[in-house]
Write a protein that holds these residues in place. Sequence first.
Motif, PDB file in Angstrom:
ATOM      1  N   ALA A   1      44.089  39.684  41.010  1.00 52.90           N
ATOM      2  CA  ALA A   1      45.366  40.356  40.756  1.00 52.90           C
ATOM      3  C   ALA A   1      46.537  39.488  41.207  1.00 52.90           C
ATOM      4  O   ALA A   1      46.380  38.577  42.021  1.00 52.90           O
ATOM      5  CB  ALA A   1      45.411  41.692  41.486  1.00 52.90           C
ATOM      6  N   THR A   2      47.706  39.793  40.685  1.00 52.07           N
ATOM      7  CA  THR A   2      48.943  39.188  41.163  1.00 52.07           C
ATOM      8  C   THR A   2      49.547  40.137  42.185  1.00 52.07           C
ATOM      9  O   THR A   2      49.770  41.317  41.896  1.00 52.07           O
ATOM     10  CB  THR A   2      49.948  38.982  40.009  1.00 52.07           C
ATOM     11  OG1 THR A   2      49.375  38.086  39.049  1.00 52.07           O
ATOM     12  CG2 THR A   2      51.248  38.407  40.535  1.00 52.07           C
ATOM     13  N   ALA A   3      49.783  39.655  43.389  1.00 47.36           N
ATOM     14  CA  ALA A   3      50.285  40.513  44.464  1.00 47.36           C
ATOM     15  C   ALA A   3      51.800  40.398  44.582  1.00 47.36           C
ATOM     16  O   ALA A   3      52.364  39.308  44.460  1.00 47.36           O
ATOM     17  CB  ALA A   3      49.635  40.144  45.795  1.00 47.36           C
ATOM     18  N   VAL A   4      52.460  41.527  44.797  1.00 48.60           N
ATOM     19  CA  VAL A   4      53.889  41.549  45.078  1.00 48.60           C
ATOM     20  C   VAL A   4      54.098  42.330  46.373  1.00 48.60           C
ATOM     21  O   VAL A   4      53.438  43.336  46.620  1.00 48.60           O
ATOM     22  CB  VAL A   4      54.695  42.203  43.936  1.00 48.60           C
ATOM     23  CG1 VAL A   4      54.632  41.349  42.680  1.00 48.60           C
ATOM     24  CG2 VAL A   4      54.209  43.616  43.642  1.00 48.60           C
ATOM     25  N   GLN A   5      54.998  41.852  47.207  1.00 45.36           N
ATOM     26  CA  GLN A   5      55.261  42.502  48.485  1.00 45.36           C
ATOM     27  C   GLN A   5      56.657  43.128  48.453  1.00 45.36           C
ATOM     28  O   GLN A   5      57.651  42.477  48.777  1.00 45.36           O
ATOM     29  CB  GLN A   5      55.112  41.492  49.626  1.00 45.36           C
ATOM     30  CG  GLN A   5      53.665  41.053  49.831  1.00 45.36           C
ATOM     31  CD  GLN A   5      53.490  40.060  50.962  1.00 45.36           C
ATOM     32  OE1 GLN A   5      53.422  38.862  50.742  1.00 45.36           O
ATOM     33  NE2 GLN A   5      53.405  40.554  52.185  1.00 45.36           N
ATOM     34  N   VAL A   6      56.704  44.361  48.013  1.00 49.79           N
ATOM     35  CA  VAL A   6      57.945  45.125  47.969  1.00 49.79           C
ATOM     36  C   VAL A   6      57.699  46.479  48.622  1.00 49.79           C
ATOM     37  O   VAL A   6      56.551  46.901  48.786  1.00 49.79           O
ATOM     38  CB  VAL A   6      58.445  45.325  46.522  1.00 49.79           C
ATOM     39  CG1 VAL A   6      58.723  43.986  45.857  1.00 49.79           C
ATOM     40  CG2 VAL A   6      57.445  46.122  45.703  1.00 49.79           C
ATOM     41  N   SER A   7      58.749  47.161  48.981  1.00 49.34           N
ATOM     42  CA  SER A   7      58.629  48.467  49.621  1.00 49.34           C
ATOM     43  C   SER A   7      58.368  49.562  48.595  1.00 49.34           C
ATOM     44  O   SER A   7      58.980  49.585  47.524  1.00 49.34           O
ATOM     45  CB  SER A   7      59.908  48.791  50.398  1.00 49.34           C
ATOM     46  OG  SER A   7      59.904  50.138  50.850  1.00 49.34           O
TER      47      SER A   7
ATOM     48  N   THR B   1      47.866  39.316  54.410  1.00 51.28           N
ATOM     49  CA  THR B   1      46.410  39.423  54.346  1.00 51.28           C
ATOM     50  C   THR B   1      45.972  40.202  53.116  1.00 51.28           C
ATOM     51  O   THR B   1      45.042  39.800  52.399  1.00 51.28           O
ATOM     52  CB  THR B   1      45.867  40.126  55.611  1.00 51.28           C
ATOM     53  OG1 THR B   1      46.231  39.356  56.761  1.00 51.28           O
ATOM     54  CG2 THR B   1      44.351  40.255  55.553  1.00 51.28           C
ATOM     55  N   LYS B   2      46.655  41.326  52.852  1.00 49.28           N
ATOM     56  CA  LYS B   2      46.322  42.124  51.665  1.00 49.28           C
ATOM     57  C   LYS B   2      46.653  41.348  50.384  1.00 49.28           C
ATOM     58  O   LYS B   2      45.926  41.436  49.389  1.00 49.28           O
ATOM     59  CB  LYS B   2      47.082  43.451  51.707  1.00 49.28           C
ATOM     60  CG  LYS B   2      46.605  44.415  52.797  1.00 49.28           C
ATOM     61  CD  LYS B   2      45.178  44.857  52.537  1.00 49.28           C
ATOM     62  CE  LYS B   2      44.692  45.821  53.615  1.00 49.28           C
ATOM     63  NZ  LYS B   2      45.401  47.112  53.608  1.00 49.28           N
ATOM     64  N   ALA B   3      47.740  40.602  50.400  1.00 48.06           N
ATOM     65  CA  ALA B   3      48.117  39.815  49.226  1.00 48.06           C
ATOM     66  C   ALA B   3      47.057  38.778  48.903  1.00 48.06           C
ATOM     67  O   ALA B   3      46.701  38.563  47.740  1.00 48.06           O
ATOM     68  CB  ALA B   3      49.469  39.146  49.458  1.00 48.06           C
ATOM     69  N   THR B   4      46.526  38.140  49.939  1.00 46.56           N
ATOM     70  CA  THR B   4      45.468  37.153  49.748  1.00 46.56           C
ATOM     71  C   THR B   4      44.216  37.802  49.179  1.00 46.56           C
ATOM     72  O   THR B   4      43.573  37.255  48.274  1.00 46.56           O
ATOM     73  CB  THR B   4      45.138  36.459  51.087  1.00 46.56           C
ATOM     74  OG1 THR B   4      46.303  35.787  51.571  1.00 46.56           O
ATOM     75  CG2 THR B   4      44.009  35.444  50.905  1.00 46.56           C
ATOM     76  N   ALA B   5      43.875  38.984  49.705  1.00 45.30           N
ATOM     77  CA  ALA B   5      42.686  39.698  49.220  1.00 45.30           C
ATOM     78  C   ALA B   5      42.848  40.091  47.750  1.00 45.30           C
ATOM     79  O   ALA B   5      41.906  39.963  46.958  1.00 45.30           O
ATOM     80  CB  ALA B   5      42.442  40.941  50.075  1.00 45.30           C
ATOM     81  N   LEU B   6      44.032  40.547  47.383  1.00 42.46           N
ATOM     82  CA  LEU B   6      44.281  40.934  45.994  1.00 42.46           C
ATOM     83  C   LEU B   6      44.193  39.719  45.067  1.00 42.46           C
ATOM     84  O   LEU B   6      43.647  39.799  43.966  1.00 42.46           O
ATOM     85  CB  LEU B   6      45.660  41.576  45.873  1.00 42.46           C
ATOM     86  CG  LEU B   6      45.801  42.978  46.478  1.00 42.46           C
ATOM     87  CD1 LEU B   6      47.271  43.378  46.560  1.00 42.46           C
ATOM     88  CD2 LEU B   6      45.020  43.991  45.653  1.00 42.46           C
ATOM     89  N   HIS B   7      44.710  38.590  45.529  1.00 45.88           N
ATOM     90  CA  HIS B   7      44.643  37.365  44.736  1.00 45.88           C
ATOM     91  C   HIS B   7      43.189  36.968  44.481  1.00 45.88           C
ATOM     92  O   HIS B   7      42.825  36.576  43.367  1.00 45.88           O
ATOM     93  CB  HIS B   7      45.390  36.242  45.452  1.00 45.88           C
ATOM     94  CG  HIS B   7      45.332  34.923  44.738  1.00 45.88           C
ATOM     95  ND1 HIS B   7      46.036  34.678  43.575  1.00 45.88           N
ATOM     96  CD2 HIS B   7      44.632  33.791  45.016  1.00 45.88           C
ATOM     97  CE1 HIS B   7      45.772  33.449  43.169  1.00 45.88           C
ATOM     98  NE2 HIS B   7      44.934  32.886  44.021  1.00 45.88           N
ATOM     99  N   ARG B   8      42.364  37.094  45.503  1.00 48.60           N
ATOM    100  CA  ARG B   8      40.945  36.757  45.358  1.00 48.60           C
ATOM    101  C   ARG B   8      40.237  37.688  44.378  1.00 48.60           C
ATOM    102  O   ARG B   8      39.253  37.307  43.750  1.00 48.60           O
ATOM    103  CB  ARG B   8      40.251  36.807  46.724  1.00 48.60           C
ATOM    104  CG  ARG B   8      40.649  35.671  47.668  1.00 48.60           C
ATOM    105  CD  ARG B   8      40.063  35.875  49.051  1.00 48.60           C
ATOM    106  NE  ARG B   8      40.411  34.775  49.948  1.00 48.60           N
ATOM    107  CZ  ARG B   8      40.214  34.800  51.263  1.00 48.60           C
ATOM    108  NH1 ARG B   8      39.683  35.884  51.828  1.00 48.60           N
ATOM    109  NH2 ARG B   8      40.548  33.761  52.000  1.00 48.60           N
ATOM    110  N   GLN B   9      40.738  38.905  44.250  1.00 51.87           N
ATOM    111  CA  GLN B   9      40.142  39.876  43.330  1.00 51.87           C
ATOM    112  C   GLN B   9      40.666  39.725  41.906  1.00 51.87           C
ATOM    113  O   GLN B   9      40.246  40.457  41.012  1.00 51.87           O
ATOM    114  CB  GLN B   9      40.403  41.301  43.835  1.00 51.87           C
ATOM    115  CG  GLN B   9      39.657  41.634  45.112  1.00 51.87           C
ATOM    116  CD  GLN B   9      40.012  43.004  45.652  1.00 51.87           C
ATOM    117  OE1 GLN B   9      41.121  43.493  45.464  1.00 51.87           O
ATOM    118  NE2 GLN B   9      39.070  43.647  46.325  1.00 51.87           N
TER     119      GLN B   9
END
Length: 287
Positions: free
Chosen positions: A29-35, A19-27
């Motif tokens: 940005a390129t989203a990455v999901q890492v720890s 969900t956060k990745a989608t929101a960042l994409h809409r803003q």
Amino acid sequence: MPALVAAGHEVTALARSDTKATALHRQGATAVQVSLFDRDELAAALSGQHAVVNLASALPPPQRFMQKSAWTECHRIRTKGSATVVDAALAAGVPRLVQESVAMIYRDGGTDWIDEDSPVDHYPISAGNHAAEASAQRFGQSGGEATVLRFGLFYGPGAAHSEQIMRLARRHIAFEAGRPGAYASSIHLEDAASAVVAALRCSTGIYNVVDDQPVTKTQDRRAMAAAVDTRAWVVGPGRLARVFGDRSTSLTRSLRVSNRRLRAAADWAPRYPSVREGYRSMADVVL
């Protein structure tokens, strides 16, 4: 994120969920999901970046703010997390780091102005902030350019605690912690965002990010009431907040903090000079 994108930066941002990745994409940005705690994954994500901005936090909700256990994850993020970010940034060869901190680590200054050279204090809730600043200092000592931003109390749409306080004010219930004449230094979220952008183009160091005009606790309460066009029938907790000791230190001390250094270094100025203007704008959105 919108402020960084609007300034022309190409932004890669850490997301903790789809969900956060989608929101960042809409803003934009390129989203990455890492720890945040995985050095190798972070280093790979940071490869080729010109700067890393670490704003990671996990502040407890207002109803749990006074519970020591509620700060466990926040401390972990600001201690281990910030240290891992620095390790990853150094491994990836990122030249610049911007690290979030808070102005509430300064000692009570009474009515005196506080700048970046004023003495700081160590109390339990501040441990994570001091650890994060120490990690930023280590980045600088290792050859990188490190900037620390000490933010005031956040308010505005999106700052959950200020939204709750505003809704209570609409119901004639006012929040005022500590001595009536003690100063509070705040910052609207929009102005905090513009300060992050400004920090990327100024010299390294520590900068306070606060309104131009800090107000007393009573003035803050009255500004909130004026913004929602009502009067307080109940005011609290006042001086009683101090019975929580160190757990309420960040809310009860007097902090009349100056933003002059950042204004001079980055040609930055807050859109809202004080909460008087900021609360009015916030009310238009929140209520």
